[in-house]
Design an enzyme around this catalytic site. Structure first.
Site, PDB file in Angstrom:
ATOM      1  CD  GLU A 170      10.539  -8.145   5.364  1.00 14.19           C
ATOM      2  OE1 GLU A 170      10.903  -9.251   5.821  1.00 14.19           O
ATOM      3  OE2 GLU A 170      10.118  -7.224   6.078  1.00 14.19           O
TER       4      GLU A 170
ATOM      5  NE  ARG B 168      10.609   5.359   8.309  1.00 17.54           N
ATOM      6  CZ  ARG B 168       9.592   5.239   7.442  1.00 17.54           C
ATOM      7  NH1 ARG B 168       9.579   4.246   6.552  1.00 17.54           N
ATOM      8  NH2 ARG B 168       8.605   6.120   7.476  1.00 17.54           N
TER       9      ARG B 168
ATOM     10  CG  ASN C  29       8.297  -2.391   0.005  1.00 17.27           C
ATOM     11  OD1 ASN C  29       7.764  -2.497   1.111  1.00 17.27           O
ATOM     12  ND2 ASN C  29       8.970  -1.313  -0.365  1.00 17.27           N
TER      13      ASN C  29
ATOM     14  CG  HIS D 154      11.163  -3.031   4.241  1.00 16.93           C
ATOM     15  ND1 HIS D 154       9.793  -2.963   4.174  1.00 16.93           N
ATOM     16  CD2 HIS D 154      11.461  -4.205   4.863  1.00 16.93           C
ATOM     17  CE1 HIS D 154       9.280  -4.030   4.756  1.00 16.93           C
ATOM     18  NE2 HIS D 154      10.264  -4.803   5.160  1.00 16.93           N
TER      19      HIS D 154
ATOM     20  CB  ALA E 259       1.406  -0.052   5.991  1.00 13.97           C
TER      21      ALA E 259
ATOM     22  N   PRO F  34       0.795  -1.227   0.000  1.00 13.63           N
ATOM     23  CG  PRO F  34      -0.145  -1.110   2.115  1.00 13.63           C
ATOM     24  CD  PRO F  34       0.534  -2.058   1.182  1.00 13.63           C
ATOM     25  CG  ASN F  35      -0.131   4.363   1.320  1.00 16.87           C
ATOM     26  OD1 ASN F  35      -1.097   4.997   0.898  1.00 16.87           O
ATOM     27  ND2 ASN F  35      -0.158   3.730   2.483  1.00 16.87           N
TER      28      ASN F  35
ATOM     29  CE1 TYR G 111       8.053   6.650   3.145  1.00 16.92           C
ATOM     30  CE2 TYR G 111       9.117   4.511   2.996  1.00 16.92           C
ATOM     31  CZ  TYR G 111       8.284   5.395   3.659  1.00 16.92           C
ATOM     32  OH  TYR G 111       7.689   5.025   4.834  1.00 16.92           O
TER      33      TYR G 111
ATOM     34  NE  ARG H 218       1.669  12.720  -0.496  1.00 12.13           N
ATOM     35  CZ  ARG H 218       0.650  12.193  -1.193  1.00 12.13           C
ATOM     36  NH1 ARG H 218       0.347  12.683  -2.383  1.00 12.13           N
ATOM     37  NH2 ARG H 218      -0.020  11.162  -0.743  1.00 12.13           N
TER      38      ARG H 218
HETATM   39  O1  LIG Z   1      10.618   1.424   3.536  1.00 10.73           O
HETATM   40  C1  LIG Z   1       9.706   0.804   2.914  1.00 10.73           C
HETATM   41  O2  LIG Z   1       9.774   0.450   1.723  1.00 10.73           O
HETATM   42  C2  LIG Z   1       8.390   0.483   3.625  1.00 10.73           C
HETATM   43  O3  LIG Z   1       8.057  -0.880   3.361  1.00 10.73           O
HETATM   44  C3  LIG Z   1       7.375   1.384   3.041  1.00 10.73           C
HETATM   45  C4  LIG Z   1       6.434   2.029   3.787  1.00 10.73           C
HETATM   46  C5  LIG Z   1       5.604   3.120   3.210  1.00 10.73           C
HETATM   47  C6  LIG Z   1       4.780   3.856   4.044  1.00 10.73           C
HETATM   48  C7  LIG Z   1       4.044   4.894   3.548  1.00 10.73           C
HETATM   49  C8  LIG Z   1       4.130   5.267   2.234  1.00 10.73           C
HETATM   50  C9  LIG Z   1       4.965   4.564   1.445  1.00 10.73           C
HETATM   51  S1  LIG Z   1       5.162   4.940  -0.236  1.00 10.73           S
HETATM   52  C10 LIG Z   1       5.083   6.685  -0.237  1.00 10.73           C
HETATM   53  C11 LIG Z   1       6.257   7.402  -0.245  1.00 10.73           C
HETATM   54  C12 LIG Z   1       6.214   8.782  -0.285  1.00 10.73           C
HETATM   55  C13 LIG Z   1       5.007   9.464  -0.292  1.00 10.73           C
HETATM   56  C14 LIG Z   1       3.831   8.739  -0.268  1.00 10.73           C
HETATM   57  C15 LIG Z   1       3.864   7.336  -0.232  1.00 10.73           C
HETATM   58  C16 LIG Z   1       5.690   3.487   1.911  1.00 10.73           C
HETATM   59  C17 LIG Z   1       6.242   1.752   5.222  1.00 10.73           C
HETATM   60  O4  LIG Z   1       4.845   1.478   5.506  1.00 10.73           O
HETATM   61  C18 LIG Z   1       7.093   0.593   5.725  1.00 10.73           C
HETATM   62  O5  LIG Z   1       7.146   0.676   7.141  1.00 10.73           O
HETATM   63  C19 LIG Z   1       8.475   0.654   5.113  1.00 10.73           C
END
Ligand SMILES: O=C(O)[C@]1(O)C=C(c2cccc(Sc3ccccc3)c2)[C@@H](O)[C@H](O)C1
Length: 150
Positions: free
Chosen positions: A99, A108, A75, A101, A78, A10-11, A23, A18
């Protein structure tokens, strides 16, 4: 020729748009395109999927078993910290997985330190940004090709 499946949780569809400081600025499409090219350079196929829905990721994992997918790179985002269901799906299909990340989850918030996947993964790569996916792909290819030699 083998097929490797990359699953993004997700996301991650917002990646690169963003929070680049956490990230990175690379988009998911950039990552998937790079991985696809690198897999083909090694003579293998790559499929990639992103979903914000737990059930869609589970269904894709089930389908992977029916399609003869050889390796999964995931990946869970969340879902890393919450999803026994995705863990069970991976165990159920018995496809090896790594896995990944983008961020170093251990640097974190405490709640991100716990993963439902790490103890049953072939390996875990975190904190290396998009390069982590590329390293996971190389490890997946090495795993597949070593099996072919056995
Ligand atoms: O570091 C990662 O790849 C991770 O798997 C990715 C995550 C994550 C969380 C929120 C948003 C996003 S993607 C994102 C990045 C920037 C702006 C909006 C969304 C990834 C986290 O939930 C995890 O704890 C860590």
């Amino acid at each position: 020729m083998a097929t490797i499946l990359v699953l993004h949780g997700p996301n991650l569809n917002l990646l690169g748009k963003r929070e680049p400081t956490i990230y990175g600025s690379t988009t998911l499409d950039d990552i998937n395109q790079t991985l696809t090219t690198q897999a083909l350079e090694h003579g293998h196929h790559l499929q990639a999927m992103q979903s914000n829905a737990e059930y869609e990721l589970i269904d894709r994992i089930h389908d992977a078993a029916n399609e003869g997918i050889h390796f999964i790179i995931i990946n869970p985002a969340a879902f890393t910290h919450t999803s026994v269901a995705i863990r069970d799906a991976l165990l159920g299909v018995n496809i090896p997985f790594i896995e990944v990340h983008l961020s170093n989850i251990h640097q974190r918030e405490t709640f991100r330190h716990q993963s439902y996947f790490s103890d049953v993964a072939q390996g875990v790569i975190c904190g290396l940004g998009a390069q982590g996916y590329e390293l996971a792909l190389l490890a997946a290819i090495r795993h597949i090709e070593n099996l072919a030699l056995d």
